[in-house]
Design a protein around this motif. Structure first.
Motif, PDB file in Angstrom:
ATOM      1  N   ALA A 153      34.463  49.636  55.368  1.00 46.51           N
ATOM      2  CA  ALA A 153      34.611  48.322  56.002  1.00 46.51           C
ATOM      3  C   ALA A 153      34.011  47.224  55.123  1.00 46.51           C
ATOM      4  N   LYS A 154      32.679  47.193  55.053  1.00 46.98           N
ATOM      5  CA  LYS A 154      32.032  46.140  54.261  1.00 46.98           C
ATOM      6  C   LYS A 154      32.505  46.170  52.818  1.00 46.98           C
ATOM      7  N   ASP A 155      32.696  47.375  52.271  1.00 47.25           N
ATOM      8  CA  ASP A 155      33.135  47.507  50.889  1.00 47.25           C
ATOM      9  C   ASP A 155      34.548  46.974  50.678  1.00 47.25           C
ATOM     10  N   ILE A 156      35.290  46.797  51.764  1.00 46.92           N
ATOM     11  CA  ILE A 156      36.653  46.263  51.672  1.00 46.92           C
ATOM     12  C   ILE A 156      36.678  44.755  51.899  1.00 46.92           C
ATOM     13  N   TYR A 157      35.908  44.275  52.872  1.00 49.26           N
ATOM     14  CA  TYR A 157      36.069  42.899  53.360  1.00 49.26           C
ATOM     15  C   TYR A 157      34.970  41.919  52.936  1.00 49.26           C
ATOM     16  N   TYR A 158      33.817  42.423  52.546  1.00 46.13           N
ATOM     17  CA  TYR A 158      32.704  41.524  52.252  1.00 46.13           C
ATOM     18  C   TYR A 158      32.939  40.792  50.922  1.00 46.13           C
ATOM     19  N   PRO A 159      32.699  39.467  50.872  1.00 44.89           N
ATOM     20  CA  PRO A 159      32.934  38.701  49.634  1.00 44.89           C
ATOM     21  C   PRO A 159      31.756  38.807  48.664  1.00 44.89           C
ATOM     22  N   TYR A 160      31.674  39.894  47.936  1.00 43.33           N
ATOM     23  CA  TYR A 160      30.580  40.096  46.989  1.00 43.33           C
ATOM     24  C   TYR A 160      30.626  39.034  45.889  1.00 43.33           C
ATOM     25  N   LYS A 161      29.442  38.623  45.429  1.00 44.62           N
ATOM     26  CA  LYS A 161      29.371  37.596  44.389  1.00 44.62           C
ATOM     27  C   LYS A 161      29.970  38.093  43.082  1.00 44.62           C
ATOM     28  N   GLU A 162      29.746  39.354  42.774  1.00 45.98           N
ATOM     29  CA  GLU A 162      30.340  39.962  41.580  1.00 45.98           C
ATOM     30  C   GLU A 162      31.406  40.960  42.019  1.00 45.98           C
ATOM     31  N   SER A 163      32.479  41.006  41.263  1.00 48.32           N
ATOM     32  CA  SER A 163      33.579  41.904  41.612  1.00 48.32           C
ATOM     33  C   SER A 163      33.109  43.353  41.646  1.00 48.32           C
ATOM     34  N   THR A 164      33.548  44.088  42.648  1.00 48.91           N
ATOM     35  CA  THR A 164      33.271  45.520  42.724  1.00 48.91           C
ATOM     36  C   THR A 164      34.369  46.344  42.053  1.00 48.91           C
ATOM     37  N   GLU A 165      35.354  45.662  41.469  1.00 46.25           N
ATOM     38  CA  GLU A 165      36.474  46.302  40.760  1.00 46.25           C
ATOM     39  C   GLU A 165      37.195  47.321  41.648  1.00 46.25           C
ATOM     40  N   LEU A 166      37.389  46.931  42.901  1.00 41.69           N
ATOM     41  CA  LEU A 166      38.024  47.857  43.832  1.00 41.69           C
ATOM     42  C   LEU A 166      39.452  48.189  43.405  1.00 41.69           C
ATOM     43  N   ALA A 167      40.164  47.216  42.847  1.00 42.01           N
ATOM     44  CA  ALA A 167      41.540  47.479  42.397  1.00 42.01           C
ATOM     45  C   ALA A 167      41.557  48.574  41.334  1.00 42.01           C
ATOM     46  N   LEU A 168      40.625  48.492  40.378  1.00 36.25           N
ATOM     47  CA  LEU A 168      40.535  49.509  39.328  1.00 36.25           C
ATOM     48  C   LEU A 168      40.249  50.878  39.928  1.00 36.25           C
ATOM     49  N   LYS A 169      39.327  50.937  40.873  1.00 35.00           N
ATOM     50  CA  LYS A 169      38.963  52.215  41.486  1.00 35.00           C
ATOM     51  C   LYS A 169      40.129  52.806  42.286  1.00 35.00           C
ATOM     52  N   LEU A 170      40.821  51.946  43.026  1.00 30.67           N
ATOM     53  CA  LEU A 170      41.996  52.423  43.760  1.00 30.67           C
ATOM     54  C   LEU A 170      43.049  52.974  42.812  1.00 30.67           C
ATOM     55  N   ARG A 171      43.146  52.340  41.658  1.00 29.80           N
ATOM     56  CA  ARG A 171      44.205  52.692  40.702  1.00 29.80           C
ATOM     57  C   ARG A 171      43.922  54.013  39.994  1.00 29.80           C
ATOM     58  N   ASP A 172      42.665  54.257  39.602  1.00 33.85           N
ATOM     59  CA  ASP A 172      42.451  55.433  38.761  1.00 33.85           C
ATOM     60  C   ASP A 172      41.740  56.589  39.461  1.00 33.85           C
ATOM     61  N   ALA A 173      41.372  56.415  40.728  1.00 28.57           N
ATOM     62  CA  ALA A 173      40.855  57.558  41.480  1.00 28.57           C
ATOM     63  C   ALA A 173      41.980  58.559  41.726  1.00 28.57           C
ATOM     64  N   ALA A 174      41.630  59.829  41.773  1.00 25.43           N
ATOM     65  CA  ALA A 174      42.632  60.839  42.112  1.00 25.43           C
ATOM     66  C   ALA A 174      43.186  60.568  43.502  1.00 25.43           C
ATOM     67  N   HIS A 175      42.298  60.197  44.410  1.00 25.35           N
ATOM     68  CA  HIS A 175      42.684  59.822  45.762  1.00 25.35           C
ATOM     69  C   HIS A 175      41.671  58.817  46.292  1.00 25.35           C
ATOM     70  N   ALA A 176      42.140  57.953  47.151  1.00 28.90           N
ATOM     71  CA  ALA A 176      41.247  57.096  47.926  1.00 28.90           C
ATOM     72  C   ALA A 176      41.590  57.289  49.392  1.00 28.90           C
ATOM     73  N   VAL A 177      40.570  57.236  50.214  1.00 29.39           N
ATOM     74  CA  VAL A 177      40.723  57.429  51.653  1.00 29.39           C
ATOM     75  C   VAL A 177      40.140  56.217  52.352  1.00 29.39           C
ATOM     76  N   THR A 178      40.758  55.799  53.448  1.00 26.77           N
ATOM     77  CA  THR A 178      40.150  54.777  54.282  1.00 26.77           C
ATOM     78  C   THR A 178      40.280  55.191  55.740  1.00 26.77           C
ATOM     79  N   VAL A 179      39.484  54.571  56.610  1.00 30.89           N
ATOM     80  CA  VAL A 179      39.223  55.165  57.923  1.00 30.89           C
ATOM     81  C   VAL A 179      40.052  54.583  59.062  1.00 30.89           C
ATOM     82  N   SER A 180      41.034  53.713  58.758  1.00 27.57           N
ATOM     83  CA  SER A 180      41.882  53.192  59.827  1.00 27.57           C
ATOM     84  C   SER A 180      43.211  52.722  59.250  1.00 27.57           C
ATOM     85  N   GLU A 181      44.219  52.643  60.112  1.00 23.83           N
ATOM     86  CA  GLU A 181      45.502  52.077  59.702  1.00 23.83           C
ATOM     87  C   GLU A 181      45.346  50.594  59.358  1.00 23.83           C
ATOM     88  N   TYR A 182      44.456  49.924  60.056  1.00 21.91           N
ATOM     89  CA  TYR A 182      44.174  48.510  59.781  1.00 21.91           C
ATOM     90  C   TYR A 182      43.695  48.341  58.343  1.00 21.91           C
TER      91      TYR A 182
END
Length: 414
Positions: A153-182
């Motif tokens: 949740a927070k790791d998805i929606y919180y506006p961190y001052k520095e980028s967490t590079e979530l796009a990169l992690k989603l792209r090169d992880a073998a799999h990513a899981v999230t906990v709701s359809e939302y």
């Protein structure tokens, strides 16, 4: 190097801190894996900063390795990198290819890569797409194994001052899981093709611990709330709604279990509303005491909101637990909660930040015993169908095994 041979891969779980009182969903997941015979090591990237822990922690067999969160000695850092260069095949070339400017995270990743090499760990899984996944990703690259992570949740929606590079992690992880359809819909909308390998997998609970019983018929009504005393839980809204019930002369008592930075604010609000005789804040309680409180409650209220900074709950575990036990629930239409608390089907779901709607829902549920029974039974069926941790953890293990097999096949084709 030792290798682990068995039905399941040998997995390292990477978390920022372990244990944490509020993160029982991670412990539930690890325990389900261990029941299935999977070997796990836990890696914690920060010091324990809490004084209370849930009893269920004692059931975890996995060893815990803690890394210092700060590297303060240059000589020690160079010694660590030289050791990794000797012990991990290809480390120097992989290190040169990585561009990561946080020395503390890189040092932790190097320590983790050395542990992977020494122990024969085959896959890494991190919880939350922030620092834990950053370190897991780096360590996976440095050691040549696969990794995956769960975004909450927070790791998805919180506006961190520095980028967490979530796009990169989603792209090169073998799999990513999230906990709701939302969450899944949001990630695909925000990150497009980078989110193609994200799967929705609900958190779960051990149904052998949370056995169903019919709702209690308390007089006066016992309203229960459980959670960290932080903004996104919406507890000031609950106090407002309780004040409205009091003005309408509806008899009740309320127990608000938890602790956090808003404790004093809530205590003052309770006093100002004239509710000191009806609302108690017992602080943190062990899981067994919380289960007892749920069993004795007329209803559980979880008035979650979206904080000013955008933080929000994904799917509060307390709702899963109450619904499994048979306690009727009221919550709000925030994030994935309506997938769990389906209005008038498995609970009552009201708009967030609406104390009138919350008060009305509590009054309705208190007055209508047949409604409580119907919602309770349907909620339990949903929990059994979608939120059994043993079933959901098995799906996660399949992802781990697939990632390890794909990595092995890729190496074989080189």
């Amino acid at each position: 190097m030792e290798s682990y041979q068995g039905r399941h891969p040998y997995v390292g779980y990477v978390v920022k801190r372990y244990p944490r009182f509020s993160e029982t969903f991670i412990v539930n997941e690890i325990l389900a894996h261990e029941r299935a015979g999977m070997k796990i090591d836990i890696f914690a990237l920060g010091h324990v900063d809490e004084t209370h822990f849930q009893d269920v922690i004692a059931k975890v067999r996995a060893p815990v390795t803690r890394f210092d969160d700060k590297q303060r000695n240059t000589d020690n850092l160079w010694a660590l990198l030289n050791l990794a260069g000797r012990e991990i095949p290809g480390f120097t070339a992989r290190q040169a290819a990585l561009q990561h400017h946080n020395v503390h995270e890189f040092a932790q990743a190097t320590q983790l890569a050395l542990a992977i090499r020494a122990r024969g760990i085959q896959h890494l899984h991190a919880h939350f797409g922030t620092r834990a996944t950053t370190v897991a990703r780096l360590a996976a690259v440095l050691s040549g194994i696969s990794y995956s992570f769960t975004a909450h949740a927070k790791d998805i929606y919180y506006p961190y001052k520095e980028s967490t590079e979530l796009a990169l992690k989603l792209r090169d992880a073998a799999h990513a899981v999230t906990v709701s359809e939302y969450n899944l819909a949001y990630l695909r909308e925000q990150y497009g093709h980078d989110a193609n390998n994200v799967a929705r997998l609900y958190n779960g609970i051990d149904l052998s611990i949370f056995r169903y019983s019919s709702p209690t018929q308390n007089t006066p009504a016992h309203i229960l709330a459980v959670g960290r005393l932080v903004e996104k839980k919406g507890f000031p809204l609950l106090i407002d709604a309780l004040h409205k019930l009091r003005l309408h002369h509806l008899p009740f008592r309320c127990t608000l279990i938890g602790d956090g930075p808003l404790r004093e604010v809530l205590q003052q609000q309770i006093h100002a509303a004239g509710l000191s005789a009806q609302v108690t804040l017992p602080g943190l309680l062990p899981q067994a005491a919380i289960i007892d409180a749920m069993r004795s409650a007329t209803l559980l209220a979880a008035p979650c909101i979206i904080s000013e900074e955008g933080d929000r709950d994904g799917l509060p575990t307390v709702l899963l637990e109450a619904m499994a036990l048979g306690t009727p629930v009221i919550s709000t239409a925030v994030a994935g909660i309506p997938e769990l608390v389906i209005n008038r089907e498995t609970g009552l779901c009201v708009p967030p930040q609406d104390s009138d709607a919350l008060a009305d829902a509590m009054a309705r549920l208190i007055a209508d015993a047949p409604l409580r029974q119907r919602l309770s039974e349907q909620a339990r069926r949903l929990i059994e169908r979608e939120f059994d941790i043993d079933s959901n953890a098995a799906l996660l293990r399949n992802l781990f095994a697939g990632a390890v097999a794909e990595r092995r096949d890729g190496e074989g084709s080189l």
